[in-house]
Enzyme design. Structure first.
Site, PDB file in Angstrom:
ATOM      1  N   ASP A 147      -9.868   3.282   0.258  1.00 30.99           N
ATOM      2  CA  ASP A 147      -8.515   3.086   0.768  1.00 30.99           C
ATOM      3  C   ASP A 147      -7.838   4.453   0.906  1.00 30.99           C
ATOM      4  OD1 ASP A 147      -5.715   1.863   0.999  1.00 30.99           O
ATOM      5  OD2 ASP A 147      -6.921   0.087   0.591  1.00 30.99           O
ATOM      6  N   HIS A 204      -0.823   2.608   0.076  1.00 29.41           N
ATOM      7  CA  HIS A 204      -1.582   1.369   0.242  1.00 29.41           C
ATOM      8  C   HIS A 204      -2.647   1.201  -0.846  1.00 29.41           C
ATOM      9  CE1 HIS A 204      -4.346  -1.493   2.300  1.00 29.41           C
ATOM     10  NE2 HIS A 204      -3.235  -1.938   2.868  1.00 29.41           N
ATOM     11  N   SER A 523      -4.796  -7.427   3.063  1.00 22.77           N
ATOM     12  CA  SER A 523      -5.057  -6.252   2.226  1.00 22.77           C
ATOM     13  C   SER A 523      -4.746  -6.522   0.768  1.00 22.77           C
ATOM     14  CB  SER A 523      -4.196  -5.067   2.686  1.00 22.77           C
ATOM     15  OG  SER A 523      -4.685  -4.492   3.848  1.00 22.77           O
TER      16      SER A 523
END
Length: 892
Positions: A147, A204, A523
């Protein structure tokens, strides 16, 4: 990085056949790295062999990454070689352009409920019981997060007894690598600046890691969490593999490098919450993923956030046969700013471009209606003609099939309106990108219906907005998230596999960005499944391969209904259902296979065998039953799939060779299922139907297990591939050097328009050292919009005078053929279109050894032909064909 110029001659080597180039795989327009390719070698070819053979073919290139388990490399080609020429080199098995993936644009809000378990959704999945009663925490299990990195200093990742996290030995984040650096955006190889520090500056990855294993229950240091929460497996060990910079995208070459590194570092599970495109399973990530799972790993991947794009949109990141493609379910409660209209308070979510609550001044609301009386989508500025909206809030429908929030905001600029409310479809609260300086908020669908009803009774009613946030029950809580992508994939395979909480999830965020936030997306659902794998491994005191754990989770998932529906949601939306980790661990029964693909009417698998295994210590009797689910109709009278499929009660029927089976401990029984297609569905509308076959044990408290099935009524070869509703395919004309984004293909700015057959193009010779480039040079382009997958998307060129096939259009340094997923409904707010610039060259065959040939000046007919799904690929019988007409080409 090594720079290689090829000077030597071909070394002696003989291999049986040329490799395969997968040019059209990406479904998003132009989302590939120019000149970038991933090469997979044949099993007996070494890296040294491959370099010698590249040298022998005079390929000039830079090595971006080299892979061992994958057995290949990623390169940037500097010479005049393309994917076809690379695939023709002996020892090359497959060649892919380097695809560019984005971090999903997850919705931001602030969510909390009445206790930590409501926030996380653990009470929906049995994880709360595993924490409290079984004391499972994921200790001893390693999870690799591929990520944007992890803020490992965050106190939620602190080891026991510490107040802050760390990186390295004796830390929660023990392994990691930054493959890219802060400035990398996904396209430019020179932006790469790798180092050993996987610190997250985007956010994220830290949010994802917190869902997997963050622990914010007893944090006393600043910033404190808005409410205590705990991840799925709060004592797992992390590997942080940073493949995104602070902003932008990443390349598939970097992703597979991270996958190999995670395996080398001993990770048990990999999570990839990455935004892929619709496609087929033959991607580099899927090829490598299958090899890693066979070596003992597990892979969880986001199914995608294109739920507003209709069917066929499940992300290709999780399409491997053994990996888990994860759908999202909404959490039950959310924390939002509110508004009151008609004495009822409701939540709304501000657009990200505006970033602030709407002006608190009480104002009137004006719903904007189309001529037929339906709420308008606000995509045409003319809908405001003759309506006084000055200093008022307008209400429009949030259907995204024609435009997005940016266009809606732009359309009210000159109306005098004070702001805009967008009614989410089909339910929930959407995430809006918005338009700068235009107050905009998303509201729930039912809120929009109530506003309309109140307005019709009392149009003078005003709306007031709250100063602070409050807790609201979220429309659709506990159901599949509206944004979660629909399947099936290009081979009519059942994807996604299963679901997890992903809507309105509170988790960690980089300390520099506030420490905590709430995001929504698949996600967020994918890391929930990754953490669930850790609990399963800890409970079993073993580390089964990922496909074994996936089967246990799919067999025992909770089959769920759509919001406000009496019927169960389609397996093409929820997969096998919402994960129940407690049941997956406690079950003593399994069903194989873990899904059934019935395909279409033409290839219908009427009879299917399943194996039911009793892994318990006692003989068990099971009753077999059938639970039907929603059918999805996407083609009532259109060629591009509806953004929101029409839900129908088209149910298949199932007969069992035996409705009750008695299975001794440790034994397996085979049951034959005989399926009959739905009677009600219209074959010409290609409904996707689904359901679940359930085996219920007779023992009180026994855990039922099930397997989902999916099928499509009608002949899949007749499913529309090319979008004809938008007058595509077509040929837009423009000056050489124009980028031809999608908007040009749909009638873009002044000076660029569609051209009609007979138009004369003047093309600069692409292979001449004296290229002509002036205002009279025009580059032809072919614009295509795919509404569903095709095994072979081709653009063919014929001599107009005699009909002779000249070859496949060649442009953008590649030939126009190969498998392709469908185009998204929108890309950057406008209908997504793939545009191929043509430089006057063709390749004669769909072959890696085919060389481009420059045509002479003349008149040529351009034909777009897409192979029908599940066909043999015989031209023209097995192709959907669109003749664009004849054009004169002058090569100068």
């Amino acid at each position: 990085m090594k720079f290689t110029t090829i000077l030597s001659t071909l070394a002696a080597a003989t291999l049986v056949s040329a490799g395969v180039v997968h040019d059209f795989q990406s479904s998003v327009s132009n989302r590939v790295v120019p000149g970038g390719y991933i090469i997979e070698y044949e099993p007996n070819v070494t890296h040294t062999d491959s370099h010698n053979r590249l040298k022998a073919h005079e390929v000039e290139y830079k090595v971006r990454n080299e892979y061992n388990i994958f057995n290949g490399a990623a390169i940037t080609v500097k010479s005049n070689h393309d994917g076809q020429s690379l695939a023709s080199i002996p020892g090359v098995k497959n060649v892919w352009p380097i695809a560019v993936y984005s971090l999903p644009k997850s919705e931001k809000s602030k969510t909390k409920g009445t206790d930590p378990e409501v926030i996380s959704g653990h009470q929906l999945t049995g994880v709360d019981v595993l924490h409290k009663s079984y004391k499972l925490t994921g200790k001893g299990i390693k999870i690799g997060v591929i990520d944007s990195g992890i803020d490992y200093k965050h106190p939620a990742f602190a080891a026991k007894g510490a107040t802050a996290g760390c990186f390295g030995k004796n830390c929660r984040v023990t392994h990691g690598w930054d493959f890219v650096g802060d400035d990398y955006t996904g396209f430019d190889f020179d932006e790469l600046n790798p180092d050993a520090d996987p610190m997250d500056c985007a956010g994220h990855g830290t949010h994802v890691a917190g869902i997997i294993g963050g622990n914010a229950l007893n944090i006393q240091v600043s910033p404190k969490p808005p409410q205590p929460f705990v991840g799925v497996a709060p004592e797992v060990t992390f590997g942080a593999y940073r493949v995104f910079g602070c902003d932008g995208s990443t390349g598939s070459d970097v992703v597979i490098a991270a996958m190999e590194r995670a395996f080398k570092d001993g990770m048990d599970v990999i999570n990839m919450s990455i935004e892929g495109g619709s496609g087929y399973k033959l991607t580099p990530e899927a090829v490598l993923g299958e090899k890693l799972i066979a070596r003992g790993m597990a892979i969880a991947a986001a199914a995608g956030d294109n739920g507003d794009g209709g069917v066929w949109m499940v992300s290709d990141i999780g399409l491997g046969d053994s990996s888990s493609s994860v759908a999202s379910f909404d959490a039950t409660y959310g924390r939002y700013h509110g508004f009151k209209y008609g004495a009822v308070s409701r939540p709304y979510s501000s657009s990200t471009a505006y970033g602030q609550p709407i002006d608190l001044t009480p104002r009137a609301i004006v719903p904007i209606f189309d001529e037929n009386g339906d709420l308008s989508d606000g995509c045409d500025s003319t809908v405001y003609d003759g309506i006084d909206v000055t200093n008022k809030i307008v209400l429009v429908l949030g259907d995204s099939s024609r435009c997005d929030a940016y266009a809606r905001g732009e359309n009210i600029l000159d109306t005098g309106a004070a702001g805009i409310l967008v009614q989410t479809t089909p339910y929930g609260i959407a995430s809006l990108n918005g338009y700068p300086d235009v107050p905009m908020g998303a509201i729930e669908f039912q809120a929009g219906e109530d506003i309309i009803a109140t307005y019709k009774k009392a149009p003078q009613t005003t709306v007031s907005f709250s100063k602070t946030e409050g807790d609201f029950y979220v429309e659709g809580g506990g159901s599949p998230s509206p944004f979660s992508s629909f399947g099936l994939d290009g081979d009519l395979r059942s994807k996604p596999d299963l679901g997890a909480p992903g809507g309105n999830i509170l988790s960690t965020y980089p300390l520099a960005k506030g420490g905590y936030t709430v995001l929504s997306g698949t996600s967020m659902a994918s890391p929930y499944i990754a953490g669930s794998h850790a609990l399963y491994m800890e409970a079993k005191k073993s580390k089964p391969h990922g496909d074994v754990i996936r089967k246990a989770m799919k067999n025992t998932a909770t089959i769920s209904k759509s919001y406000k529906s009496k019927a169960f949601a389609s397996a093409a939306k929820q997969g096998s259902g919402l994960v129940n980790v407690l049941n997956a661990i406690l079950t003593t029964t399994s069903i194989s296979p873990d899904h059934i693909d019935l395909l279409d009417t033409t290839h219908f698998k009427k009879s299917v065998k399943i194996q039911i295994k009793n892994t318990g210590k006692h003989t068990q009797t099971y009753t077999l039953s059938h639970t039907p689910a929603d059918a999805l109709n996407s083609y009532p009278d259109n060629t591009f799939p509806l953004s929101t499929p029409i839900v129908e009660t088209d149910y298949a029927t199932v007969k069992f060779s035996s409705t009750k089976v008695k299975i001794a401990a440790g034994k397996t029984v085979t049951v034959t299922l005989t399926f009959t297609e739905p009677k009600k569905g219209v074959s010409s509308q290609f409904p996707i139907y689904s359901g679940f076959v359930v085996a219920t044990p007779s023992t009180k408290g026994g855990i039922p297990v099930h397997v989902p099935y999916t099928g499509m009524k009608g002949d899949v070869a007749k499913v529309p591939i090319m979008d004809r509703d938008e007058n595509i395919p077509n040929i837009p004309g423009g000056n050489t050097g124009d980028s031809f984004p999608a908007m040009l293909a749909l009638g873009g700015p002044d000076g660029v328009s569609r051209v009609s057959p007979g138009f004369s193009f003047r093309i600069a010779n692409p292979i001449s050292s004296k290229k002509s480039k002036d205002d009279s040079d025009y580059t032809p382009a072919v614009a295509i919009r795919l509404g569903s997958h095709t095994p072979d998307m081709t653009i063919r060129v014929f001599n107009a005078s005699n009909g002779k096939f000249e070859g496949f259009l060649y442009g953008d340094n590649r030939g126009a053929f190969g498998m392709s997923g469908r185009n998204p409904t929108l890309f950057d707010g406008i209908p997504d279109v793939t545009v191929w610039l043509w430089n006057g060259q063709v390749v004669k065959a769909e072959s890696a050894s085919a060389k481009p040939k420059l045509l002479s000046s003349g008149t040529y007919t351009i034909v777009v032909a897409a192979q029908k799904k599940l066909s043999k690929g015989v031209y023209p019988a097995d192709f959907e064909i669109y003749d664009l007409g004849s054009y004169h080409m002058t090569i100068v």
